[in-house]
Design an enzyme around this catalytic site. Structure first.
Site, PDB file in Angstrom:
ATOM      1  N   ASP A  76     -10.989   2.727   4.135  1.00  0.00           N
ATOM      2  CA  ASP A  76     -11.399   1.301   3.955  1.00  0.00           C
ATOM      3  C   ASP A  76     -12.863   1.215   3.785  1.00  0.00           C
ATOM      4  O   ASP A  76     -13.280   0.103   3.198  1.00  0.00           O
ATOM      5  CB  ASP A  76     -10.867   0.421   5.008  1.00  0.00           C
ATOM      6  CG  ASP A  76      -9.789  -0.520   4.664  1.00  0.00           C
ATOM      7  OD1 ASP A  76      -9.305  -0.580   3.449  1.00  0.00           O
ATOM      8  OD2 ASP A  76      -9.272  -1.034   5.663  1.00  0.00           O
ATOM      9  N   GLN A 107      -4.823  -1.791   9.801  1.00  0.00           N
ATOM     10  CA  GLN A 107      -4.429  -2.946   8.890  1.00  0.00           C
ATOM     11  C   GLN A 107      -4.974  -4.339   9.968  1.00  0.00           C
ATOM     12  O   GLN A 107      -4.431  -4.293  11.072  1.00  0.00           O
ATOM     13  CB  GLN A 107      -3.091  -3.013   8.712  1.00  0.00           C
ATOM     14  CG  GLN A 107      -2.586  -4.518   7.889  1.00  0.00           C
ATOM     15  CD  GLN A 107      -3.165  -4.307   6.383  1.00  0.00           C
ATOM     16  OE1 GLN A 107      -3.228  -3.216   5.883  1.00  0.00           O
ATOM     17  NE2 GLN A 107      -3.528  -5.533   6.192  1.00  0.00           N
ATOM     18  N   LYS A 142       0.758  -1.093   0.019  1.00  0.00           N
ATOM     19  CA  LYS A 142       0.066   0.105  -0.093  1.00  0.00           C
ATOM     20  C   LYS A 142       0.887   1.224  -0.023  1.00  0.00           C
ATOM     21  O   LYS A 142       0.514   2.208  -0.860  1.00  0.00           O
ATOM     22  CB  LYS A 142      -0.950  -0.049   1.343  1.00  0.00           C
ATOM     23  CG  LYS A 142      -2.218  -1.203   0.961  1.00  0.00           C
ATOM     24  CD  LYS A 142      -2.806  -1.354   2.460  1.00  0.00           C
ATOM     25  CE  LYS A 142      -3.838  -2.434   2.309  1.00  0.00           C
ATOM     26  NZ  LYS A 142      -4.462  -2.813   3.370  1.00  0.00           N
TER      27      LYS A 142
END
Ligand SMILES: NC(=O)c1ccc[n+]([C@@H]2O[C@H](COP(=O)([O-])OP(=O)(O)OC[C@H]3O[C@@H](n4cnc5c(N)ncnc54)[C@H](OP(=O)(O)O)[C@@H]3O)[C@@H](O)[C@H]2O)c1
Length: 291
Positions: free
Chosen positions: A124, A101, A57
């Site tokens: 997200d 994460q 990422k």
């Protein structure tokens, strides 16, 4: 006689096209907004798979011109410490997207942490506000993986209206938002899960079959309707018979490829799309921050 084989839905190629579009967009926006977009990826502990995802990422951010404000915390970090970091990032005007994460170490409550992220910085798309917007059909930040699947289907002009779609898996991360997005595109959607009976017969009805279970190779050719579009969300690391470690999906590629018309490869299908949509969400929030 030549054996028929499915056309591959190339997520890697489409993701790199999206990266190029984002690079140009960021350069344009930066003439008005006197800073680059910023994304903070928070990682706790030393899960090697998570570390690899985070590196990916951050590399992608660098490629398109997004500044990374990622932080890596030790395994024993407390809920309160992480909440305090998220609150600071919510206030930080350089940061447009915040991502925790997953998975987190078991002493931490992931859902409670996700809810501390400001919904406008929820890169997200997993905050209840953004999931609620999806349920209501309102604009908002969409969950990266299912939205990446939708973008991939759109790229290949796969018709969805009136089609039978079967989503195998009902997680908040993938299955549920995936089903809602297909529904919003006017597909007739069935959601299957670990208690579903006769999965093979249900899956075989699908014009669009999405596999998101985390079980390597569970969707086999006999469960697929000839001519179907099969999307493999699964990313599973297995050790093969020669003792080599490799990534496989939830779809048994070799038996499904001769039956389906379209199929996503693993790796190179949904995975790169997830990262591309994460960057796209960050840029969307960046643009919105100036409105
Ligand atoms: N490509 C990407 O970027 C990306 C992103 C996220 C995840 N993934 C991968 O996608 C896969 C799924 O991830 P996830 O986070 O959704 O996993 P998850 O939270 O573990 O959910 C798995 C889902 O599969 C269902 N399931 C389990 N066994 C089943 C069976 N025998 N038949 C039918 N359904 C079954 C479960 O049903 P119950 O609800 O009944 O338990 C659950 O809903 C994993 O391989 C993950 O690594 C990939």
């Amino acid at each position: 006689m030549e054996t028929k084989t499915a056309k591959l839905l190339d997520g890697k190629a489409l993701a790199s096209q999206i990266h190029q579009e984002l690079t140009t967009k960021i350069q344009e926006l930066q003439t008005q907004i006197a800073r680059p977009p910023g994304l903070a990826v928070l990682m706790v502990g030393d899960n090697p798979a998570s570390a690899a995802y985070v590196r990916n990422k951050e590399k992608a951010c660098q490629l398109v011109g997004i500044a990374s404000y990622g932080q890596h915390f030790p395994q024993d970090t407390t809920q309160a410490e992480l909440e305090a970091v998220i609150h600071e990032l919510n206030q930080d005007s350089r940061v447009d997207g915040i991502l925790v994460q997953l998975p987190l170490p078991s002493h931490l409550d992931a859902v409670a942490l996700l809810h501390e992220i400001h919904p406008d910085k929820d890169a997200d798309g997993l905050h209840a506000v953004n999931l609620g917007r999806l349920v209501r059909g309102e604009p908002g930040l969409r969950s990266c993986t299912p939205f990446g699947v939708m973008r991939l289907l759109q790229e290949y002009n796969i018709p969805l209206r009136g089609k039978q779609a079967v989503v195998v898996g009902r997680s908040i991360l993938v299955g549920k938002p995936m089903a809602l997005m297909l529904l919003a595109a006017d597909a007739t959607v069935t959601i299957a899960h670990s208690h579903t009976q006769n999965l093979g017969a249900i899956a075989k009805n699908a014009d669009i079959l999405i596999a998101a279970t985390g079980i390597p190779g569970m969707i086999t050719g006999d469960m697929v309707k000839p001519g179907a579009v099969v999307v493999d969300v699964g990313i599973n690391r297995i050790t093969d018979s020669q003792g080599k470690s490799r990534l496989v999906g939830d779809v048994d590629f070799d038996s499904v490829a001769p039956v389906a018309d379209y199929l996503t490869p693993v790796p190179g299908g949904v995975g790169p799309m997830t990262v591309a949509i994460l960057l796209q969400n960050t840029v969307k929030s960046y643009q919105k921050s100036q409105e």
